[in-house]
Enzyme design. Structure first.
Site, PDB file in Angstrom:
ATOM      1  CG  ASP B  93      -0.267   0.080   2.519  1.00  0.00           C
ATOM      2  OD1 ASP B  93       0.971   0.256   2.545  1.00  0.00           O
ATOM      3  OD2 ASP B  93      -0.945  -0.008   3.546  1.00  0.00           O
ATOM      4  CG  ASP B 266      -5.870  -5.411   1.676  1.00  0.00           C
ATOM      5  OD1 ASP B 266      -6.510  -4.602   0.980  1.00  0.00           O
ATOM      6  OD2 ASP B 266      -5.484  -5.139   2.833  1.00  0.00           O
ATOM      7  CB  CYS B 304     -11.991 -26.984   8.273  1.00  0.00           C
ATOM      8  SG  CYS B 304     -10.415 -26.235   7.875  1.00  0.00           S
ATOM      9  CB  CYS B 306      -6.781 -26.186   7.922  1.00  0.00           C
ATOM     10  SG  CYS B 306      -7.254 -25.877   9.641  1.00  0.00           S
ATOM     11  CB  CYS B 309      -9.777 -28.595  11.200  1.00  0.00           C
ATOM     12  SG  CYS B 309     -10.467 -26.964  11.594  1.00  0.00           S
ATOM     13  CG  HIS B 335      -9.602 -22.620  11.019  1.00  0.00           C
ATOM     14  ND1 HIS B 335     -10.084 -23.785  10.470  1.00  0.00           N
ATOM     15  CD2 HIS B 335     -10.669 -21.789  11.139  1.00  0.00           C
ATOM     16  CE1 HIS B 335     -11.389 -23.677  10.280  1.00  0.00           C
ATOM     17  NE2 HIS B 335     -11.776 -22.467  10.673  1.00  0.00           N
TER      18      HIS B 335
END
Lengths: 370, 370
Positions: B93, B266, B304, B306, B309, B335
């Site tokens: 930015d 973002d 999930c 991931c 999880c 996560h």
């Protein structure tokens, strides 16, 4: 026995030995350093990361888990291994060292110790029986007997009382023990006194344990005193049982401990100093948060091949630590644990190859160049 | 051009489109969510972890890096990619949003903005030219023009002034730009006013940029107002340039943004709420640090896959967060980023397969069941 020990090789120049600790959750090569997972986590690390660094046996703290989240909750979760996702064996301390460290917050009686939680001030009572029950809730592979750790310095009388009470409590722990899948190690006390160490070993060996902790060291005494106590204490212990020097983890002390016949170690040092921005290198400790590293674009330790050293510079890690970014202490922790765990692996290979004394000498010569 | 954009598929029922952003450091599939690495690190994560979750383009903050460690130091390190070890493209930015957010610590002039560091109170000056120079030191793949972001709510006059100054500053950024390996995106302002958004787009498109940020949204206005502004702003933008909705990252807003033709997003939201113990699930947000999860031995989100999880329970993660253990916020962060990045992947597949509208409807129906 639940936990047994095989000696693979004994060094001829020192008391060092390479062995294997057999547990129901797998074999552990010794000498071994146990990373500390005080609150059911090796600080900042996933279990997979600890495993990938070569950690095989970890230590967790009965006192802390009893208070939070509570050992009943851990039992409901299926035990500590399932709760924290650790695939290997776990050793739990008895909580004794922590409750004795609480100072004015605790009161010692023959039956046990009253203490106040450091978290909320609530009152609790730990006895040999309670310490066993809590460790059985946690379901560790190796439980430690509830002992009385005398401070350093302390009077001979105080040290003697600690030895005698520790012996009585060790017997009570043995009698309170219920789980057949958990081994119980005794703890030797006796401060810096040869006769008290002898008495403690005699008492504990008479009860008989599959392994022995050497307690009451690394509690503030100078290193040469610790080494002297090990010199006369370790030879008293049964050759065929693992010897565990509690609370030791600096590279030089690990080498000196192995030299004197110790098989197991644990310490928060590598992970604690990492969180303060200090790392181990082959040339000694380095305080990477210091201003002198702000523009140092070399790795923490040029000789290291850990993830932190392969990918990041001192300048970057210093920036992260100054900016309070978690990744900073993750990288220093990972590096320090890698350093210690790979040191233990190199120590073991040196013993197996009959060159431990030379390895130790060369390592310490560079380390001292700090 | 350094950064180009190809549209692969345009949805027929909505303005959604699937594309590819071509950068010198690789292609990025759009719609894309950029994880935020404010201080040269996506908080708690290694670059490898962000990459393994599917992160391909990250955002970093010019204001923060300018103050600490300093953009000169980053340049000496070989640029931001090398400094932080990120293998993919980076968008920075301009610092404008941060310095305008400093309130009493800043003073706006036509030439630029005087401001005081939030770290040590030292005085600094950012102008379009300075923002470009700092971003060129950082060496990002995409730089953003230095804009004036009007707050919400604000008067029409204030919004108009911000638009006009942003246009003048955008031109100055274009003229100050030196690096041929860095693309510069313009930023559209105009608050909630259709005619001002039209003017802003007209001015910026006249200068001509390879991509356009939509600024001045997600600054406190209700979501339906943001959606309405997108409804009339996005169609004004060139079809063949990527559109980047700045500061947006909740699952519902991502879906509504994509629906309205946005390609890039973002937001700190996924990582910030993670550190407060809040996680995304397919049924909405869940505050895992709440007492009700103390004995909940199910994963954060049963749907999930991931790492968090697959290996850990709500009870364990709650314990870690209550005990201030870093692993707790590592797992919730991992996560949440997995949730958002895999959502973007599913959104893209839905667009490619012509079923985006249905996907959005089904997702939001479950999400609303929060």
């Amino acid at each position: 026995m639940t936990v047994t020990f095989s000696i693979i090789k004994e060094d001829t120049q020192t008391r060092a030995r390479a062995g294997v600790l057999h547990t129901l959750r797998g074999d552990v090569e010794t000498p071994v350093f146990m990373p500390v997972g005080t609150q059911a986590t090796v600080k900042t690390m996933t279990p997979r990361e600890v495993w990938d660094l070569g950690g095989r046996l970890i230590l967790s703290n009965t006192y802390h888990l009893y208070l939070r989240p509570g050992s009943g909750l851990v039992r409901e979760a299926g035990g500590l291994h399932r709760f924290m996702g650790w695939p290997g064996p776990i050793l739990t301390d008895s909580g004794g060292f922590q409750v004795f460290s609480l100072g004015p917050l605790r009161r010692i009686e023959e039956d046990g110790v009253w203490f106040r939680s450091h978290l909320d001030g609530s009152e609790h009572f730990f006895s040999p029986e309670k310490a066993m029950a809590v460790q059985e809730d946690l379901g560790s592979d190796i439980a430690m007997a509830f002992d009385q750790c005398a401070p350093y310095p302390c009077s001979y009388e105080e040290a003697r009382e600690a030895v005698e009470r520790t012996s009585r409590w060790a017997l009570r722990c043995r009698e309170a023990k219920r789980r057949s899948d958990q081994a119980l190690f005794g703890i030797i006390q006796g401060g810096v006194h040869r006769d008290l160490r002898e008495k403690s070993v005699r008492d504990l060996v008479a009860i008989g344990f599959p392994g022995y902790g050497i307690g009451g060291l690394s509690v503030g005494e100078p290193k040469d005193i610790m080494y002297r106590v090990l010199d006369f204490t370790v030879p008293l212990l049964p050759v065929d049982r693992p010897r565990y020097l509690m609370g030791v983890g600096s590279p030089d002390c690990l080498l000196e401990g192995v030299d004197r016949g110790v098989d197991m170690f644990d310490c928060v040092l590598p992970t604690r100093i990492a969180r303060n921005g200090t790392v181990f290198t082959h040339r000694g400790k380095l305080v990477v948060r210091n201003a002198q590293y702000a523009r140092d674009f070399s790795p923490l330790d040029p000789q290291c091949d850990c993830y932190a050293c392969r990918h990041f510079t001192r300048a970057y890690i210093r920036h992260l630590i100054k900016a309070n970014e978690v990744l900073g202490i993750r990288l220093t922790t990972l590096h320090n644990l890698h350093f210690i765990l790979s040191l233990m692996g190199r120590i073991r290979r040196a013993i197996l190859e009959g060159r431990f004394a030379r390895f130790k000498e060369e390592f310490l010569a560079r380390w001292g160049g700090e």
